[in-house]
Design an enzyme around this catalytic site. Structure first.
Site, PDB file in Angstrom:
ATOM      1  N   THR A   3      13.064 -21.230  -0.593  1.00 10.01           N
ATOM      2  CA  THR A   3      12.184 -22.246  -1.176  1.00 10.01           C
ATOM      3  C   THR A   3      12.964 -23.136  -2.142  1.00 10.01           C
ATOM      4  O   THR A   3      12.886 -24.371  -2.071  1.00 10.01           O
ATOM      5  CB  THR A   3      11.007 -21.561  -1.913  1.00 10.01           C
ATOM      6  OG1 THR A   3      10.239 -20.846  -0.943  1.00 10.01           O
ATOM      7  CG2 THR A   3      10.129 -22.562  -2.636  1.00 10.01           C
ATOM      8  N   GLN A  54      15.285 -18.994   9.080  1.00  5.44           N
ATOM      9  CA  GLN A  54      14.929 -18.048  10.144  1.00  5.44           C
ATOM     10  C   GLN A  54      16.036 -17.907  11.183  1.00  5.44           C
ATOM     11  O   GLN A  54      15.987 -17.003  12.020  1.00  5.44           O
ATOM     12  CB  GLN A  54      13.622 -18.468  10.833  1.00  5.44           C
ATOM     13  CG  GLN A  54      12.399 -18.373   9.934  1.00  5.44           C
ATOM     14  CD  GLN A  54      11.993 -16.937   9.598  1.00  5.44           C
ATOM     15  OE1 GLN A  54      12.456 -15.980  10.220  1.00  5.44           O
ATOM     16  NE2 GLN A  54      11.130 -16.781   8.614  1.00  5.44           N
ATOM     17  N   CYS A 111      -4.581 -18.562   3.536  1.00  9.02           N
ATOM     18  CA  CYS A 111      -4.980 -19.422   2.405  1.00  9.02           C
ATOM     19  C   CYS A 111      -4.834 -18.630   1.122  1.00  9.02           C
ATOM     20  O   CYS A 111      -4.812 -17.411   1.134  1.00  9.02           O
ATOM     21  CB  CYS A 111      -6.447 -19.804   2.513  1.00  9.02           C
ATOM     22  SG  CYS A 111      -6.810 -20.884   3.850  1.00  9.02           S
ATOM     23  N   THR A 171      22.442 -17.463 -15.741  1.00  8.46           N
ATOM     24  CA  THR A 171      23.267 -16.326 -15.320  1.00  8.46           C
ATOM     25  C   THR A 171      22.937 -15.968 -13.880  1.00  8.46           C
ATOM     26  O   THR A 171      21.768 -15.884 -13.497  1.00  8.46           O
ATOM     27  CB  THR A 171      22.995 -15.121 -16.258  1.00  8.46           C
ATOM     28  OG1 THR A 171      23.266 -15.542 -17.589  1.00  8.46           O
ATOM     29  CG2 THR A 171      23.875 -13.934 -15.896  1.00  8.46           C
ATOM     30  N   ALA A 205      18.005 -14.470   1.820  1.00  7.71           N
ATOM     31  CA  ALA A 205      18.506 -13.120   2.122  1.00  7.71           C
ATOM     32  C   ALA A 205      17.435 -12.191   2.680  1.00  7.71           C
ATOM     33  O   ALA A 205      17.731 -11.310   3.485  1.00  7.71           O
ATOM     34  CB  ALA A 205      19.099 -12.505   0.847  1.00  7.71           C
TER      35      ALA A 205
HETATM   36  N1  PLP Z   1      11.999 -21.603   5.240  1.00  8.04           N
HETATM   37  C1  PLP Z   1      11.510 -20.858   6.223  1.00  8.04           C
HETATM   38  C2  PLP Z   1      11.638 -21.345   7.623  1.00  8.04           C
HETATM   39  C3  PLP Z   1      10.875 -19.643   5.947  1.00  8.04           C
HETATM   40  O1  PLP Z   1      10.383 -18.914   6.946  1.00  8.04           O
HETATM   41  C4  PLP Z   1      10.773 -19.229   4.600  1.00  8.04           C
HETATM   42  C5  PLP Z   1      10.081 -17.973   4.241  1.00  8.04           C
HETATM   43  O2  PLP Z   1       9.020 -17.668   4.757  1.00  8.04           O
HETATM   44  C6  PLP Z   1      11.327 -20.043   3.595  1.00  8.04           C
HETATM   45  C7  PLP Z   1      11.927 -21.222   3.951  1.00  8.04           C
HETATM   46  C8  PLP Z   1      11.242 -19.658   2.141  1.00  8.04           C
HETATM   47  O3  PLP Z   1      12.208 -18.688   1.835  1.00  8.04           O
HETATM   48  P1  PLP Z   1      12.039 -17.780   0.518  1.00  8.04           P
HETATM   49  O4  PLP Z   1      10.953 -16.797   0.811  1.00  8.04           O
HETATM   50  O5  PLP Z   1      13.386 -17.140   0.346  1.00  8.04           O
HETATM   51  O6  PLP Z   1      11.704 -18.687  -0.597  1.00  8.04           O
END
Ligand code: PLP
Length: 370
Positions: free
Chosen positions: A74, A168, A311, A226, A189
């Site tokens: 994210t 993914q 949701c 950090t 990760a």
């Molecule tokens: N992008 C995709 C395609 C994802 O499937 C996800 C997680 O579901 C993310 C981004 C977000 O990753 P994270 O959970 O590490 O924030």
């Protein structure tokens, strides 16, 4: 770790953590380790982080200096989308961490196959000249692979930068940043058996970058704070645990599942089956049985799968991905996602199929053979 009587088939949400990852993280946590400290403990932590940075860089064919550790996919997506001034264009099937960053983004259409409509995308990009285009490597709900390197040729010709969310793809496909020709590439990760809360943004050296966190000079002055030392250790360990044989084993189990499901319930449909998909993912529609009913009935049998989106109210909504593909509502409302991974066994697939047979009420009509 899922308990023995439960079957976990939701790896695309998060994969069970690998034992080697837990050990690597525990080891990293044994010592006080602020990598910015100049004493021996700090220097050891710094060496460890730089070794892990090399592992992440190697996994995607990048240079270590291009790897910025983040708190996950994210954050990586948010930073990439927020780094480039000017208009952006994104596909309609992106993860919310891309979709919800720039509300002025132009949406590039996706065909019913589950893949970006490249001709339409090209026409829009040539007309609107965005500064940045974002397309995921593989969709988290359908597993459909996206034409990222073909899109890169279009973005290059128009002078736009390209961001690829490879969250993914990592661990399931070869991810080669240069072959894709991405300017920004996001990784996480916990989709590969590493810890949650750690990921990376791979940033080419010569592209715009806007730091999300201000403060110290960590991460080459790109992300203050950090470092998550144990998380970084776990991320590298998870990458090192990935193997081609594991991917092929998972693909074979996925094929077994799909074949048996279609035999047992001929009306079922594998969404995106006409195109190349991730080896571990099935978006499965059972017309006439709503997705939340399927999810709850499978859950009662101890089988964990998911639907496209939940949701905040806890209710199940129709997935924006299936809507973007223009699937008929009845099909979208009857689709669940099953995703396999490193710990999935043939026994898990059999357990799923037993439960699926009950769900479909078809056991007596077509006994499942695996
Ligand atoms: N992008 C995709 C395609 C994802 O499937 C996800 C997680 O579901 C993310 C981004 C977000 O990753 P994270 O959970 O590490 O924030």
């Amino acid at each position: 770790m899922p308990s023995l009587d439960q079957v976990y088939l939701d790896y695309n949400a998060t994969a069970p953590i690998r034992p080697g990852v837990v050990a690597a993280m525990a080891e990293a946590m044994q010592l006080p380790s602020n990598p910015s400290s100049v004493h021996g403990f700090g220097r050891a932590a710094r060496r460890m982080i730089e070794r892990c940075r090399q592992v992440v860089a190697d996994a995607v064919g990048a240079r270590p200096g291009e790897v910025m550790f983040t708190s996950g996919g994210t954050e990586a997506n948010n930073i990439a989308l927020g780094s480039v001034p000017g208009p952006v264009a994104i596909s309609g099937i992106e993860h919310p961490s891309v979709l919800n960053v720039r509300h002025d983004a132009t949406i590039l259409p996706v065909a019913e196959s589950g893949v970006l409509d490249l001709d339409e995308a090209q026409a829009i990009i040539e007309r609107e000249c965005p500064a940045l285009v974002s397309l995921m490597l593989a969709n988290n709900e359908t597993g459909c692979l996206q034409p990222v390197s073909e899109l890169a040729k279009i973005t290059r010709a128009c002078g736009a930068l390209l961001h690829v969310d490879a969250v993914q793809g990592l661990g399931k496909l070869t991810v080669d940043r240069d072959a894709i020709d991405a300017d920004y590439l996001s990784l996480s990760a916990h989709k590969i058996g590493g810890p949650q809360g750690i990921g990376a943004l791979i940033v080419r050296e010569d592209v715009p970058f806007r730091p999300a966190l201000m403060g110290g000079a960590q991460e080459n002055r790109r992300r203050a704070g950090t470092e998550n030392v144990a998380g970084i250790a776990g991320f590298a360990e998870a990458i090192e645990a990935i193997s081609a044989s594991e991917i092929e084993r998972v693909r074979a189990l996925r094929e077994l599942l799909e074949k048996a499901v279609l035999h047992c319930t001929p009306s079922a449909r594998v969404i995106g089956s006409a195109v190349e998909r991730l080896p571990n993912t099935v978006a499965l529609a059972l017309p006439g049985v709503r997705h939340e009913t399927q999810l709850m009935r499978l859950d009662l049998d101890g089988i964990a799968v998911s639907t496209g989106s939940a949701c905040s109210s806890g209710k199940v909504a129709v997935s924006h991905v299936l809507r973007a593909m223009d699937l008929p509502v009845e099909l979208a409302e009857s689709t669940i996602r099953i995703s396999l991974g490193w710990q999935t066994s043939e026994d898990d697939i059999k357990r799923f199929l037993e439960s699926w047979s009950k769900l479909a009420g078809l056991v007596s009509r077509a006994p499942i053979t695996t």
